[in-house]
Design a protein around this motif. Structure first.
Motif, mmCIF file in Angstrom:
data_model
loop_
_atom_site.group_PDB
_atom_site.id
_atom_site.type_symbol
_atom_site.label_atom_id
_atom_site.label_comp_id
_atom_site.label_asym_id
_atom_site.label_seq_id
_atom_site.Cartn_x
_atom_site.Cartn_y
_atom_site.Cartn_z
ATOM 1 N N ALA A 1 25.634 19.164 32.403
ATOM 2 C CA ALA A 1 24.603 18.810 31.424
ATOM 3 C C ALA A 1 23.219 18.884 32.047
ATOM 4 C CB ALA A 1 24.852 17.410 30.875
ATOM 5 N N HIS A 2 23.088 18.441 33.289
ATOM 6 C CA HIS A 2 21.797 18.521 33.979
ATOM 7 C C HIS A 2 21.385 19.974 34.176
ATOM 8 C CE1 HIS A 2 21.346 14.320 34.541
ATOM 9 N NE2 HIS A 2 22.287 14.176 35.438
ATOM 10 N N VAL A 3 22.329 20.839 34.509
ATOM 11 C CA VAL A 3 22.030 22.255 34.706
ATOM 12 C C VAL A 3 21.537 22.870 33.396
ATOM 13 C CG1 VAL A 3 23.039 24.515 35.202
ATOM 14 C CG2 VAL A 3 23.599 22.557 36.648
ATOM 15 N N LEU A 4 22.228 22.607 32.298
ATOM 16 C CA LEU A 4 21.823 23.162 31.008
ATOM 17 C C LEU A 4 20.466 22.618 30.582
ATOM 18 C CD1 LEU A 4 25.200 23.140 29.019
ATOM 19 C CD2 LEU A 4 24.214 24.964 30.437
ATOM 20 N N SER A 5 20.212 21.330 30.868
ATOM 21 C CA SER A 5 18.903 20.746 30.564
ATOM 22 C C SER A 5 17.809 21.423 31.368
ATOM 23 C CB SER A 5 18.929 19.246 30.839
ATOM 24 O OG SER A 5 17.660 18.669 30.615
ATOM 25 N N ALA A 6 18.090 21.684 32.647
ATOM 26 C CA ALA A 6 17.103 22.356 33.499
ATOM 27 C C ALA A 6 16.764 23.733 32.947
ATOM 28 C CB ALA A 6 17.644 22.470 34.920
ATOM 29 N N LEU A 7 17.770 24.473 32.513
ATOM 30 C CA LEU A 7 17.530 25.805 31.963
ATOM 31 C C LEU A 7 16.690 25.730 30.695
ATOM 32 C CD1 LEU A 7 21.032 27.441 32.519
ATOM 33 C CD2 LEU A 7 18.884 28.035 33.665
ATOM 34 N N GLU A 8 16.968 24.737 29.855
ATOM 35 C CA GLU A 8 16.188 24.584 28.629
ATOM 36 C C GLU A 8 14.730 24.280 28.947
ATOM 37 O OE1 GLU A 8 16.676 22.521 24.271
ATOM 38 O OE2 GLU A 8 17.457 21.460 25.998
ATOM 39 N N GLN A 9 14.493 23.579 30.056
ATOM 40 C CA GLN A 9 13.125 23.257 30.465
ATOM 41 C C GLN A 9 12.443 24.406 31.199
ATOM 42 O OE1 GLN A 9 12.755 19.277 32.386
ATOM 43 N NE2 GLN A 9 14.877 18.965 31.737
ATOM 44 N N GLY A 10 13.162 25.511 31.401
ATOM 45 C CA GLY A 10 12.592 26.661 32.085
ATOM 46 C C GLY A 10 12.637 26.569 33.594
ATOM 47 N N ILE A 11 13.454 25.680 34.131
ATOM 48 C CA ILE A 11 13.576 25.511 35.587
ATOM 49 C C ILE A 11 14.570 26.534 36.120
ATOM 50 C CG2 ILE A 11 14.291 23.937 37.432
ATOM 51 C CD1 ILE A 11 13.459 21.621 35.562
ATOM 52 N N HIS A 12 14.123 27.325 37.086
ATOM 53 C CA HIS A 12 15.011 28.328 37.673
ATOM 54 C C HIS A 12 14.677 28.487 39.155
ATOM 55 C CE1 HIS A 12 17.088 32.181 38.316
ATOM 56 N NE2 HIS A 12 17.864 31.742 37.323
ATOM 57 N N PRO A 13 15.701 28.471 40.016
ATOM 58 C CA PRO A 13 17.108 28.279 39.680
ATOM 59 C C PRO A 13 17.381 26.839 39.232
ATOM 60 C CG PRO A 13 16.836 28.238 42.046
ATOM 61 C CD PRO A 13 15.495 28.616 41.467
ATOM 62 N N PRO A 14 18.346 26.654 38.343
ATOM 63 C CA PRO A 14 18.597 25.302 37.816
ATOM 64 C C PRO A 14 19.059 24.325 38.888
ATOM 65 C CG PRO A 14 20.328 26.824 37.134
ATOM 66 C CD PRO A 14 19.236 27.651 37.722
ATOM 67 N N GLU A 15 19.602 24.854 39.990
ATOM 68 C CA GLU A 15 20.047 23.982 41.076
ATOM 69 C C GLU A 15 18.888 23.236 41.727
ATOM 70 O OE1 GLU A 15 22.672 27.752 41.593
ATOM 71 O OE2 GLU A 15 20.768 27.199 40.651
ATOM 72 N N SER A 16 17.647 23.686 41.469
ATOM 73 C CA SER A 16 16.482 23.027 42.048
ATOM 74 C C SER A 16 16.029 21.819 41.237
ATOM 75 C CB SER A 16 15.317 24.019 42.166
ATOM 76 O OG SER A 16 14.872 24.429 40.872
ATOM 77 N N PHE A 17 16.657 21.579 40.087
ATOM 78 C CA PHE A 17 16.299 20.455 39.220
ATOM 79 C C PHE A 17 16.450 19.148 39.981
ATOM 80 C CE2 PHE A 17 17.678 17.855 35.280
ATOM 81 C CZ PHE A 17 16.367 17.530 34.972
ATOM 82 N N GLY A 18 15.503 18.232 39.780
ATOM 83 C CA GLY A 18 15.466 17.004 40.555
ATOM 84 C C GLY A 18 16.690 16.123 40.445
ATOM 85 N N ARG A 19 17.419 16.205 39.327
ATOM 86 C CA ARG A 19 18.591 15.357 39.173
ATOM 87 C C ARG A 19 19.820 15.892 39.911
ATOM 88 N NH1 ARG A 19 18.961 11.566 35.205
ATOM 89 N NH2 ARG A 19 20.813 11.007 36.407
ATOM 90 N N VAL A 20 19.765 17.140 40.379
ATOM 91 C CA VAL A 20 20.953 17.711 41.028
ATOM 92 C C VAL A 20 20.674 18.359 42.382
ATOM 93 C CG1 VAL A 20 22.132 18.116 38.829
ATOM 94 C CG2 VAL A 20 20.746 19.944 39.829
ATOM 95 N N HIS A 21 19.401 18.565 42.716
ATOM 96 C CA HIS A 21 19.099 19.360 43.912
ATOM 97 C C HIS A 21 19.620 18.731 45.200
ATOM 98 C CE1 HIS A 21 15.888 16.974 45.894
ATOM 99 N NE2 HIS A 21 15.666 16.523 44.675
ATOM 100 N N HIS A 22 19.842 17.415 45.177
ATOM 101 C CA HIS A 22 20.299 16.705 46.375
ATOM 102 C C HIS A 22 21.800 16.808 46.585
ATOM 103 C CE1 HIS A 22 20.987 14.039 42.993
ATOM 104 N NE2 HIS A 22 21.870 13.373 43.716
ATOM 105 N N LEU A 23 22.511 17.322 45.611
ATOM 106 C CA LEU A 23 23.966 17.391 45.713
ATOM 107 C C LEU A 23 24.387 18.456 46.731
ATOM 108 C CD1 LEU A 23 24.961 17.152 41.936
ATOM 109 C CD2 LEU A 23 24.835 15.313 43.633
ATOM 110 N N PRO A 24 25.573 18.306 47.328
ATOM 111 C CA PRO A 24 26.047 19.304 48.294
ATOM 112 C C PRO A 24 26.058 20.705 47.671
ATOM 113 C CG PRO A 24 27.444 17.355 48.341
ATOM 114 C CD PRO A 24 26.519 17.181 47.174
ATOM 115 N N LYS A 25 25.644 21.689 48.450
ATOM 116 C CA LYS A 25 25.556 23.055 47.933
ATOM 117 C C LYS A 25 26.906 23.556 47.418
ATOM 118 C CE LYS A 25 21.535 24.491 50.645
ATOM 119 N NZ LYS A 25 21.000 25.454 51.644
ATOM 120 N N GLN A 26 27.966 23.158 48.100
ATOM 121 C CA GLN A 26 29.294 23.583 47.673
ATOM 122 C C GLN A 26 29.621 23.028 46.286
ATOM 123 O OE1 GLN A 26 32.426 22.404 50.371
ATOM 124 N NE2 GLN A 26 33.783 24.064 49.707
ATOM 125 N N ARG A 27 29.230 21.785 46.043
ATOM 126 C CA ARG A 27 29.463 21.163 44.744
ATOM 127 C C ARG A 27 28.668 21.882 43.656
ATOM 128 N NH1 ARG A 27 31.744 19.011 40.428
ATOM 129 N NH2 ARG A 27 30.500 17.429 39.371
#
Length: 275
Positions: free
Chosen positions: A178-204
């Motif tokens: 849901a955070h990834v889809l929200s990031a895309l809707e906000q125009g954030i790319h790559p979505p993995e850079s979104f503040g709510r998820v960027h801290h998560l392990p890269k593998q995850r």
């Protein structure tokens, strides 16, 4: 009523956000002994549920990845009671609103009326299937108008959040997804850079993105597909639909009045970034 639910979300969300963005709430929670911002966040938001285990809070909050809740719950309850966390959050949030709005607005008849109408809506909807809403409904409504406005806005926010979780579950969209889809809707790319998820392990994060690609929701460049955009829009539309029941108790004239009373309050909060 879905239009009403969306408009009320736009008007009430900036009131709720002082809890997370302004300093006063964090200072009140820190004064209790919460060691970090996230200690205070998880403790004070989960507190209306009582001393439940991390698994219950994880399920109710939905959007946090495995293990994030367990770093704070239940250890925070070893030294601080849920009741103390609830009270500190209310004190800090009301203090933020008073500072941002200024004494004239905070003491105005318009704010009192907005708080009363918001309370009428916030205490009217069925609680079945609404875990966080039911928890907030179990708390007393504050007598102070500023605290009452914040409290009822937050009650309505949790009602909406419960419905949003239901919409996500129905669409088979997980919390991180849901955070990834929200990031895309906000125009954030790559979505993995979104503040709510960027801290998560890269593998995850890589596994989440691959799952979205396999379902056809994002493309090879991690951008929305038509199906992904439609899924996101469908979830938001259902969230609005499920958020509408509290406002059924208000007459059309009361709804118009609530909007009119909230608009100048929300405008000041938006201008300040709810900080």
């Amino acid at each position: 009523m879905t239009h009403t639910a969306r408009r009320m979300f736009e008007l009430l969300e900036p009131i709720c956000l002082v809890t997370f963005f302004a300093d006063e709430c964090n200072e009140e929670l820190a004064a209790l002994g919460h060691r970090t911002y996230w200690d205070g966040y998880f403790a004070s938001r989960a507190a209306p549920l009582g001393r439940v285990p991390a698994e219950v809070v994880h399920a109710a909050f939905y959007s946090f990845t495995d293990g994030e809740v367990a770093r704070h719950i239940p250890s925070v309850w070893e030294t601080i009671t849920p009741e103390a966390s609830v009270a500190a959050r209310e004190r800090g949030s009301a203090a933020s609103l008073r500072r941002i709005l200024g004494g004239k607005v905070a003491a105005s008849a318009g704010l009192v009326r907005a708080a009363d109408l918001a309370a009428k809506a916030a205490t009217s909807a069925p609680t079945e299937g609404r875990m966080m809403y039911a928890g907030m409904r179990s708390l007393p409504v504050p007598s102070d108008p500023v605290a009452r406005l914040w409290h009822c806005a937050t009650v309505l926010r949790e009602h909406r959040c419960d419905g949003h979780v239901a919409a996500l579950v129905g669409a088979r969209v997980g919390g991180t997804e849901a955070h990834v889809l929200s990031a895309l809707e906000q125009g954030i790319h790559p979505p993995e850079s979104f503040g709510r998820v960027h801290h998560l392990p890269k593998q995850r994060l890589a596994a989440v993105m691959e799952g979205l690609r396999e379902r056809g929701l994002v493309d090879a460049e991690s951008r929305f597909t038509d199906a992904g955009r439609e899924t996101r829009q469908r979830v938001e539309a259902l969230t609005d639909e499920l958020a509408a029941p509290p406002y059924d108790v208000l007459s059309p004239a009361e709804l118009d009045e609530l909007v009119a009373k909230l608009e100048p309050i929300t405008a000041k909060l938006v201008a300040a970034g709810s900080r």
